[in-house]
Every structure is written in structure tokens, then in C-alpha cells.
Design an enzyme around this catalytic site. Structure first.
Site, PDB file in Angstrom:
ATOM      1  CB  SER A   1      -0.960  -0.045   1.043  1.00  0.00           C
ATOM      2  OG  SER A   1      -0.118   0.032   2.336  1.00  0.00           O
TER       3      SER A   1
ATOM      4  CG  HIS B   1      -0.931  -5.415   3.868  1.00  0.00           C
ATOM      5  ND1 HIS B   1      -0.911  -4.881   4.916  1.00  0.00           N
ATOM      6  CD2 HIS B   1      -0.440  -4.926   2.912  1.00  0.00           C
ATOM      7  CE1 HIS B   1      -0.064  -3.841   4.689  1.00  0.00           C
ATOM      8  NE2 HIS B   1       0.322  -3.885   3.398  1.00  0.00           N
TER       9      HIS B   1
ATOM     10  CD  GLU C   1      -0.920  -1.832   8.869  1.00  0.00           C
ATOM     11  OE1 GLU C   1      -0.161  -1.420   9.839  1.00  0.00           O
ATOM     12  OE2 GLU C   1      -0.190  -1.908   7.874  1.00  0.00           O
TER      13      GLU C   1
ATOM     14  CD  GLU D   1       1.999  -5.217   7.652  1.00  0.00           C
ATOM     15  OE1 GLU D   1       1.244  -4.907   8.495  1.00  0.00           O
ATOM     16  OE2 GLU D   1       2.410  -4.371   6.809  1.00  0.00           O
TER      17      GLU D   1
ATOM     18  CG  ASP E   1      -2.000   1.976   8.498  1.00  0.00           C
ATOM     19  OD1 ASP E   1      -2.766   2.831   8.033  1.00  0.00           O
ATOM     20  OD2 ASP E   1      -1.116   1.515   8.096  1.00  0.00           O
TER      21      ASP E   1
ATOM     22  CD  GLU F   1       0.430   3.658  10.143  1.00  0.00           C
ATOM     23  OE1 GLU F   1       0.641   3.157  11.180  1.00  0.00           O
ATOM     24  OE2 GLU F   1       0.713   3.570   8.968  1.00  0.00           O
TER      25      GLU F   1
ATOM     26  CG  ASP G   1       2.392   5.022   5.860  1.00  0.00           C
ATOM     27  OD1 ASP G   1       3.463   5.623   5.482  1.00  0.00           O
ATOM     28  OD2 ASP G   1       1.942   3.859   5.905  1.00  0.00           O
TER      29      ASP G   1
ATOM     30  CE  LYS H   1       5.265   2.270   6.187  1.00  0.00           C
ATOM     31  NZ  LYS H   1       4.222   2.331   5.119  1.00  0.00           N
TER      32      LYS H   1
ATOM     33  CG  HIS I   1       6.537  -3.902   9.481  1.00  0.00           C
ATOM     34  ND1 HIS I   1       6.038  -5.208   9.388  1.00  0.00           N
ATOM     35  CD2 HIS I   1       5.512  -2.948   9.743  1.00  0.00           C
ATOM     36  CE1 HIS I   1       4.617  -5.120   9.669  1.00  0.00           C
ATOM     37  NE2 HIS I   1       4.424  -3.943   9.765  1.00  0.00           N
TER      38      HIS I   1
ATOM     39  CE  LYS J   1       2.791   0.565  10.469  1.00  0.00           C
ATOM     40  NZ  LYS J   1       1.526   0.464   9.609  1.00  0.00           N
TER      41      LYS J   1
HETATM   42  P1  PGA Z   1       2.998  -1.340   3.045  1.00  0.00           P
HETATM   43  O1  PGA Z   1       1.812  -1.216   4.465  1.00  0.00           O
HETATM   44  O2  PGA Z   1       4.406  -1.723   3.651  1.00  0.00           O
HETATM   45  O3  PGA Z   1       2.172  -2.179   2.278  1.00  0.00           O
HETATM   46  O4  PGA Z   1       3.029   0.038   2.499  1.00  0.00           O
HETATM   47  C1  PGA Z   1       2.230  -0.641   5.418  1.00  0.00           C
HETATM   48  C2  PGA Z   1       1.599   0.399   6.015  1.00  0.00           C
HETATM   49  O5  PGA Z   1       0.797   1.280   5.099  1.00  0.00           O
HETATM   50  O6  PGA Z   1       2.030   1.253   7.192  1.00  0.00           O
HETATM   51 ZN    ZN Z   2       0.334   2.503   6.781  1.00  0.00          ZN
END
Ligand code: PGA
Ligand code: ZN
Length: 430
Positions: free
Chosen positions: A43, A156, A166, A207, A244, A287, A314, A339, A367, A390
Site C-alpha cells: 500500500s 495485505h 491494520e 503481516e 492503520d 494512522e 504515513d 519508514k 516495517h 510496528k
Molecule cells: P505497506 O503497508 O508496507 O504495504 O505500505 C504498511 C503501512 O501502510 O503502514
Molecule cells: Zn500505513
């Protein structure tokens, strides 16, 4: 100098989804070594730095990273050979200058990040220090609250489950990291039982969280609260919830498409839904409640919930100081998701964390949904003292490895270890 870079070598390896990614080995003149592997999102935010793929359909469906590997082994290796690995800023600046683009589109953020992180590891090795100590200095000693993503939806879970991506639990009441890991894991296992009893699938998503096909998104919250209680913990006291939704993934033409519920709703309706949930459930963190360019929606969200819970950006910030600065100026959130591969160098990632702290915002390290067993982010979280991390469910080797690394760090710190606990999941809320 002994700590100068002697060689840089990249190779193509696989990530946890079976897609190619890049791994880099760096060797210094004194024989010190560093290895790092790069994760990959699904995503992915549209404003992230470029993840260079070969787009050659005859190999790995176009997802090969042979070009990025070649960029490391030829151009980058030549540019950073002989630089001092202890001077991370100079190494990263050299990488940025060699690339020369705003989004790392020439060499690839994946190529650049692999090198940046492998150099840091080699430098730590040369100093005979664990990575968290090398990066964080003499006083780095605080273990993060683990944010376990125990129920996966969205992309996911191939859009077979919830729209929201999430559903996390955070054992903020635990006395230390090892206990937090045990609490979260026991709740995860209890959730499996709750799902089985409800007749749901207990297959897991990218995940490691379960990915049941629920009829309504809110059902996930009820099931998780049931699991927390069933495992013997108190929701809101021992363990809080975090979400999230990754809402950029279901934002189209100005509306949020909740497919499972067959509804299309506005930002204001999403905010009202979150406010209702925050009133009814012990949710402490949200998030990406709204989409990556819905700045007006975010302002509304922050007005409504910013003094109650942690609002983490994010996709809207993508670990990019320019976007974070705008967010601070326009007062749209109170925390940043961090990230490394969204921005592409260690130095720029640290700058993003520092910008958040300077504004009295929180920073949560993360992650990606496509991971390797590289546990750099575990050490990085302790080094930067971000208080929460996370990295998925306590399930799947690539997720568990980060949590296991934090166990090792806590053990090595001994009596000096501090657990972040409740106050640090809610940086602006007393
Ligand atoms: P992604 O998802 O690693 O697939 O982008 C993680 C997130 O959205 O926080
Ligand atoms: Zn996110």
C-alpha cells in the site's frame, strides 16, 4: 584509514512475498562487514521515493531488481569507495548527489537504502558496538511498545477481509518489552480461538495477522477486545488498540469506499466514524485515517481527535521532511510514521524523526508489508528512542525477527533497559 570503504556488493534476494529485493554487503579496509536488505510496501504512498524495478516481464513478472543491483555494483561502489564509513552523512550525501533526482529515480531508493544501511552496520562492526549503540550513543536504552498488527485487511489480505488494513494491539501496561511480547502473543493466539469459534478463516495476511472476511470493519474491534479479555488482560488498561486503515487504498473521486459495508463516505463521515469508535473502544492511535492528499480532511480529523489520540501520518508524509514540515505548519496530525525505504537514506530518515520531535510530535518506526529477516528497524527504534514500533503480528519469521532482536537488546541492556510503556504511545496526551 581503516574504516574506509573497501568494497560494496549487491545481490538480488527474495522478500517475504516472494518478490525480488536488494541485499548489500559492505566491507571496510580493516575487515569490518555490514549487510542490509531492503523491504518493500504494497500500500505504497504515491509520494514515496522510487523503488526501482526492472519492468522486464520475462523475469519475476517485471519485479526484478537487476538494474538496482547493477547501479550499486558499478556506479555507487565507485562513488563511495574509500569514503569513511563512520561519516554516514558524507556517504549519504554522496549517494544523493550521484543520483541527482528529487525522488531517487535514477539509481533507485532501494539501491541507495541498501548501501546506506550496510555502511552503518559496517561502521558499527568497526567500532565493536551493537547497531543500536552505534546509532543511538551511550544513553540509548529505551525499548519500544510493540504495535502488533493482529488482524490484516485491505491489500495485505487481497481485499478479501476488512477494508481497513491494520488492527493493532499495544501492550502499554507491560513492565518490560519481553512481557509486552508475551502479552501480545497470548492475545494473538486467543484471537485465533475467537475467530475459529465464530466460523472465520484463520489464514494470515502479509503481516502475519489473521485475515477474516468480516461483514463490517467495526466487527474487528469487537473480536479483538474479546481476545484481549479472553487472554486475561484488561482492554484500555493493559492493552490499547491502534488502527492503520491505510485509507489512500480505498479513496476514489473524493470518497472513501467501504466495500465490505457497501458504502461510500466523505472525509467528514470517516472522522465521525473514528470519533464514535474512539468513544466506544480503547483506541490510542490512528494512522492514515484519511488519504495521502486529503489535507483538508486531515485538518478536520486533527481538530476532532488530535487532543485525544495519536494521529500518525504515513502516506501523507512518506518520511519526507518537506511534507512533514507542511503537516506541522498546517497542523494536520501529531505524529509521523517512519519508514526508511520511503525516503531512501539513513541520514534523511533521522532528519524526519528529529523534525517530528522538534514539533513535539511522535514518531513511530515501521516495517513494510514485504520484508526480509533484516532487523535494522529494531535497533534503529531503540537508537532514536521513538517509543513505539510496528512490525506486524508475532507470526511469520520476517516479523518475529524484529521482535526477537528487541528481546536481545533488552537482555544486553540488563538493568539499564527502560520500557516505553503507556505515556510514550500517546506523546501529546496526558
Ligand atoms: P505497506 O503497508 O508496507 O504495504 O505500505 C504498511 C503501512 O501502510 O503502514
Ligand atoms: Zn500505513
Amino acid at each position: 584509514m581503516k574504516t574506509n570503504i573497501q568494497s560494496v556488493h549487491a545481490r538480488e534476494i527474495l522478500d517475504s512475498r516472494g518478490n525480488p529485493t536488494i541485499e548489500v554487503d559492505v566491507i571496510l579496509f580493516d575487515g569490518s562487514k555490514g549487510r542490509a536488505a531492503v523491504p518493500s510496501g504494497a500500500s505504497t504512498g504515491i509520494h514515496e521515493a522510487v523503488e526501482l524495478r526492472d519492468n522486464q516481464s520475462s523475469r519475476y513478472g517485471g519485479k526484478g531488481v537487476a538494474t538496482a543491483v547493477k547501479n550499486v555494483n558499478i556506479d555507487i561502489a565507485a562513488a563511495i569507495r574509500d569514503l569513511d564509513a563512520l561519516d554516514q552523512t558524507q556517504v549519504d550525501r554522496t549517494l544523493l548527489e550521484l543520483d541527482g533526482t528529487a525522488n531517487k529515480g535514477k539509481l533507485g531508493a532501494n539501491a541507495i537504502l541498501g548501501v546506506s544501511l550496510a555502511v552503518a552496520r559496517a561502521a558499527a562492526d568497526a567500532c565493536h558496538m551493537p547497531l543500536y549503540r552505534y546509532l543511538g550513543g551511550a544513553t540509548a536504552c529505551r525499548l519500544p511498545v510493540p504495535m502488533f498488527n493482529i488482524l490484516n485487511g485491505g491489500v495485505h489480505a487481497n481485499w478479501q477481509g476488512t477494508d481497513l488494513q491494520e488492527f493493532m494491539i499495544a501492550p502499554v501496561g507491560a513492565p518490560n518489552f519481553a512481557e509486552a511480547l508475551r502479552w501480545g502473543t497470548e492475545i494473538y493466539h486467543y484471537l485465533k480461538k475467537v475467530l475459529k469459534e465464530g466460523g472465520y478463516s484463520v489464514g494470515v495476511g502479509d503481516e502475519g495477522g489473521f485475515a477474516p472476511a468480516l461483514k463490517r470493519n467495526v466487527d474487528a474491534l469487537d473480536l479483538i477486545v474479546k481476545a484481549i479479555e479472553g487472554a486475561g488482560y484488561r482492554p484500555g488498561e493493559d492493552v490499547v488498540l491502534a488502527l492503520d486503515p491505510a485509507s489512500s487504498g480505498f479513496y476514489e473521486d473524493g470518497l472513501y469506499h467501504l466495500r465490505t459495508e457497501n458504502r461510500k463516505v466523505s472525509a467528514a463521515e470517516m472522522v465521525a466514524m473514528y470519533a464514535d469508535w474512539v468513544a466506544k473502544y480503547p483506541i490510542s492511535l490512528l494512522e492514515d485515517g484519511l488519504a495521502e492528499d486529503d489535507w483538508d480532511g486531515w485538518k478536520l480529523l486533527n481538530r476532532e481527535l488530535g487532543n485525544k489520540i495519536e494521529l500518525v501520518g504515513d502516506d501523507i508524509f512518506v518520511t519526507n521532511v518537506e511534507r512533514i514540515a507542511r503537516g506541522i505548519k498546517e497542523n494536520v496530525a501529531n505524529a509521523v510514521l517512519i519508514k526508511l525505504n520511503q525516503i531512501g537514506t539513513l541520514t534523511e530518515t533521522v532528519a524526519a524523526v528529529r523534525m517530528a520531535y522538534a514539533a513535539d510530535w511522535g514518531a513511530m518506526v515501521s516495517h513494510r508489508s514485504g520484508e526480509t529477516v533484516d532487523s535494522f528497524i529494531a535497533d534503529f527504534t531503540v537508537a532514536l528512542d521513538t517509543g513505539h514500533l510496528k512490525t506486524g503480528a508475532p507470526c511469520r519469521g520476517e516479523r518475529v525477527e524484529k521482535y526477537n532482536q528487541l528481546l536481545r537488546i533488552e537482555e544486553s541492556l540488563g538493568e539499564s533497559a527502560i520500557f516505553a510503556g503507556r505515556r510514550n504511545v500517546l506523546p501529546r496526551v496526558s
